[in-house]
Design an enzyme around this catalytic site. Structure first.
Site, PDB file in Angstrom:
ATOM      1  N   ASP A 153      -8.651   7.308 -22.217  1.00  0.00           N
ATOM      2  CA  ASP A 153      -9.931   7.859 -22.437  1.00  0.00           C
ATOM      3  C   ASP A 153     -10.549   7.129 -23.650  1.00  0.00           C
ATOM      4  O   ASP A 153     -11.923   7.010 -23.974  1.00  0.00           O
ATOM      5  CB  ASP A 153      -9.608   9.380 -22.834  1.00  0.00           C
ATOM      6  N   HIS A 182      -7.847  15.579 -20.286  1.00  0.00           N
ATOM      7  CA  HIS A 182      -7.781  14.529 -19.511  1.00  0.00           C
ATOM      8  C   HIS A 182      -8.137  14.546 -18.045  1.00  0.00           C
ATOM      9  O   HIS A 182      -7.213  14.149 -17.219  1.00  0.00           O
ATOM     10  CB  HIS A 182      -6.438  13.634 -19.558  1.00  0.00           C
TER      11      HIS A 182
HETATM   12  P1  NAD Z   1       2.682   4.861  -8.638  1.00  0.00           P
HETATM   13  O1  NAD Z   1       3.074   5.617  -7.166  1.00  0.00           O
HETATM   14  O2  NAD Z   1       2.370   3.353  -8.507  1.00  0.00           O
HETATM   15  O3  NAD Z   1       4.361   4.797  -9.409  1.00  0.00           O
HETATM   16  C1  NAD Z   1       4.695   6.159  -9.568  1.00  0.00           C
HETATM   17  C2  NAD Z   1       6.225   5.910  -9.592  1.00  0.00           C
HETATM   18  O4  NAD Z   1       6.953   7.036  -9.896  1.00  0.00           O
HETATM   19  C3  NAD Z   1       6.983   5.131  -8.358  1.00  0.00           C
HETATM   20  O5  NAD Z   1       7.649   4.217  -8.692  1.00  0.00           O
HETATM   21  C4  NAD Z   1       7.592   6.475  -7.702  1.00  0.00           C
HETATM   22  O6  NAD Z   1       8.790   5.996  -7.248  1.00  0.00           O
HETATM   23  C5  NAD Z   1       8.076   7.293  -9.047  1.00  0.00           C
HETATM   24  N1  NAD Z   1       8.634   8.701  -8.959  1.00  0.00           N
HETATM   25  C6  NAD Z   1       8.366   9.447  -8.077  1.00  0.00           C
HETATM   26  N2  NAD Z   1       8.959  10.526  -8.180  1.00  0.00           N
HETATM   27  C7  NAD Z   1       9.910  10.143  -9.387  1.00  0.00           C
HETATM   28  C8  NAD Z   1      10.853  11.061  -9.843  1.00  0.00           C
HETATM   29  N3  NAD Z   1      11.045  12.288  -9.342  1.00  0.00           N
HETATM   30  N4  NAD Z   1      11.672  10.420 -10.873  1.00  0.00           N
HETATM   31  C9  NAD Z   1      11.290   8.990 -11.180  1.00  0.00           C
HETATM   32  N5  NAD Z   1      10.116   8.507 -10.802  1.00  0.00           N
HETATM   33  C10 NAD Z   1       9.443   8.970  -9.664  1.00  0.00           C
HETATM   34  O7  NAD Z   1       1.571   5.639  -9.406  1.00  0.00           O
HETATM   35  P2  NAD Z   1       0.877   4.871 -10.938  1.00  0.00           P
HETATM   36  O8  NAD Z   1      -0.164   4.196 -10.508  1.00  0.00           O
HETATM   37  O9  NAD Z   1       1.980   4.366 -11.702  1.00  0.00           O
HETATM   38  O10 NAD Z   1       0.585   6.314 -11.459  1.00  0.00           O
HETATM   39  C11 NAD Z   1       1.746   7.276 -12.092  1.00  0.00           C
HETATM   40  C12 NAD Z   1       1.072   8.522 -12.536  1.00  0.00           C
HETATM   41  O11 NAD Z   1       0.098   8.294 -13.638  1.00  0.00           O
HETATM   42  C13 NAD Z   1      -0.043   9.361 -11.613  1.00  0.00           C
HETATM   43  O12 NAD Z   1       0.268  10.667 -11.519  1.00  0.00           O
HETATM   44  C14 NAD Z   1      -1.196   8.920 -12.047  1.00  0.00           C
HETATM   45  O13 NAD Z   1      -2.263   9.750 -11.677  1.00  0.00           O
HETATM   46  C15 NAD Z   1      -0.985   9.150 -13.516  1.00  0.00           C
HETATM   47  N6  NAD Z   1      -2.042   8.164 -14.364  1.00  0.00           N
HETATM   48  C16 NAD Z   1      -2.299   8.929 -15.492  1.00  0.00           C
HETATM   49  C17 NAD Z   1      -3.147   8.204 -16.377  1.00  0.00           C
HETATM   50  C18 NAD Z   1      -3.427   8.824 -17.953  1.00  0.00           C
HETATM   51  O14 NAD Z   1      -4.404   8.281 -18.497  1.00  0.00           O
HETATM   52  N7  NAD Z   1      -2.435   9.778 -18.275  1.00  0.00           N
HETATM   53  C19 NAD Z   1      -3.447   7.005 -16.007  1.00  0.00           C
HETATM   54  C20 NAD Z   1      -3.597   6.435 -15.041  1.00  0.00           C
HETATM   55  C21 NAD Z   1      -2.697   7.181 -14.075  1.00  0.00           C
HETATM   56  C1  LMR Z   2      -7.442   7.736 -15.400  1.00  0.00           C
HETATM   57  O1  LMR Z   2      -8.108   8.111 -15.897  1.00  0.00           O
HETATM   58  O2  LMR Z   2      -7.418   6.296 -14.618  1.00  0.00           O
HETATM   59  C2  LMR Z   2      -6.041   8.265 -14.744  1.00  0.00           C
HETATM   60  O3  LMR Z   2      -6.086   9.648 -15.015  1.00  0.00           O
HETATM   61  C3  LMR Z   2      -5.856   8.023 -13.323  1.00  0.00           C
HETATM   62  C4  LMR Z   2      -6.898   8.801 -12.179  1.00  0.00           C
HETATM   63  O4  LMR Z   2      -6.507   9.574 -11.407  1.00  0.00           O
HETATM   64  O5  LMR Z   2      -8.127   8.624 -12.412  1.00  0.00           O
END
Ligand code: NAD
Ligand code: LMR
Length: 334
Positions: A153, A182
């Site tokens: 953000d 967030h």
């Molecule tokens: P993704 O599906 O590409 O990757 C997630 C990974 O987590 C996968 O490799 C999966 O196998 C693994 N996983 C699932 N369960 C697990 C467990 N119990 N232990 C270990 N690993 C496990 O998803 P992504 O695009 O990498 O996003 C991951 C998370 O981050 C999502 O929840 C997404 O919403 C979040 N996210 C947060 C922000 C933020 O600003 N905080 C930004 C973007 C995404």
């Molecule tokens: C973001 O802000 O990009 C992440 O929290 C992923 C989402 O779900 O938007």
């Protein structure tokens, strides 16, 4: 000094580029990559060839890998869990991701209770309270060491503000505190406190100002829409997650002072935050001064404009419920 850093969810869209960025930090001498899918063994085979100090190892859940990944870890970064598809809110991820974060937090309590914990998995507004409750139940919760990563953000606020004022190349010049939570309206960008100040013309143009704030609040949706069902922000998140991790490493382990970054942290009982937001919430993203203990000091939220006070009201309409939902998920299961 050599640091062990674990990435949980390291085979994913965020996990892989984040692991690559962490591999380039010379303070990290051991990089432990954990996931439920076996391809996580291929990631260290790949980035392990990068000529930096960190020795990189992959751990799979089925092979009792959590213990190996976490034992001795100084820093744990958690991007494990499912991402959104178009039409979903972050809260729609709760049913799956809450249990994932709970189990990983239990692993932290068992194997590296003193580690700094950086939570990326959504919904951050609830997953951080979940992790805190698990750590509390295990008697190892240190409110200075658990962080919800809201740096994306902050990064978006700089980039989008620079674009809005017609200076798209000037994003690095602008530091803008983003507080609250967030997710959508809980994301509260304090544009009036930008350093250096954003032009007065932006604040005089109400429609433009509102449009910019909305774009920052819903920046995640832009990426979710553009990826059309294939996930959410991964590369910019890896950048942001690394940016925060590197700030924490420099302040906690390398003696750097004056490192201030917004993060979603435990603020219960903090009189200044309570006064500023009018409620004694358990979690709120605030500008945090980082140091050897993690959160050394919470910086004031500063004066809010009338418009920012309205945004705060909207934030407070949603955030307390998300916090309680996370806390009840653990407390209700006891
Ligand atoms: P993704 O599906 O590409 O990757 C997630 C990974 O987590 C996968 O490799 C999966 O196998 C693994 N996983 C699932 N369960 C697990 C467990 N119990 N232990 C270990 N690993 C496990 O998803 P992504 O695009 O990498 O996003 C991951 C998370 O981050 C999502 O929840 C997404 O919403 C979040 N996210 C947060 C922000 C933020 O600003 N905080 C930004 C973007 C995404
Ligand atoms: C973001 O802000 O990009 C992440 O929290 C992923 C989402 O779900 O938007």
């Amino acid at each position: 000094m050599g640091l062990k850093t674990a990435v949980l969810g390291a085979a994913g869209g965020i996990g892989q580029p984040l692991a690559l960025l962490l591999k380039q930090n010379p303070a990290i001498t051991e990089l432990a990559l954990f996931d439920v899918v076996p391809v996580v063994k291929g990631v260290p085979a790949d980035i392990g060839h990068v000529d930096t100090p960190a020795v990189t190892t992959g751990y799979v859940k089925d092979e009792d890998g959590l213990k190996g990944a976490l034992t001795g870890a100084d820093l744990v970064v958690i991007p494990a869990g499912v991402p959104r598809k178009p039409g979903m809110t972050r809260d729609d991820l709760f049913n799956i991701n809450a249990g994932i974060v709970r189990d990983l937090a239990q692993g932290i309590a068992d194997f590296c209770p003193k580690a700094f914990v950086l939570i990326i998995s959504n919904p951050v507004n609830s997953t951080v309270p979940i992790a805190a409750e698990v750590l509390k139940a295990a008697g190892v919760f240190d409110p200075k060491r658990v962080f919800g990563v809201t740096t994306l953000d902050v990064v978006r606020a700089s980039t989008m503000s620079a674009q809005a004022i017609g200076k798209p190349n000037s994003a690095p010049e602008y530091t803008i505190p983003v507080v609250g939570g967030h997710s959508g309206v809980t994301i509260l960008p304090l544009l009036s406190q930008a350093q250096p100040a954003l032009p007065k013309s932006l604040f005089d143009d109400e429609a433009k100002l509102k449009e910019l704030v909305k774009r920052i609040q819903f920046g995640g949706d832009e990426v979710v829409q553009a990826k059309a069902g294939a996930g959410s922000a991964t590369l910019s998140m890896a950048y942001a997650g690394y940016k925060f991790a590197a700030q924490l490493i420099s302040a906690a382990f390398e003696g750097k002072t004056g490192v201030v970054a917004p993060s979603y942290v435990y603020v219960k009982g903090n009189a200044d935050v309570t006064k500023a937001i009018g409620q004694d919430l358990a979690f709120f993203s605030v500008p945090v001064e980082l140091g050897p203990n993690g959160v050394e000091k919470v910086h004031p939220l500063g004066d809010l404009t009338a418009f920012e006070k309205e945004l705060l009201e909207a934030c407070l309409g949603e955030l307390p419920g998300s916090i309680s939902k996370g806390e009840s998920f653990i407390q209700g299961s006891k």
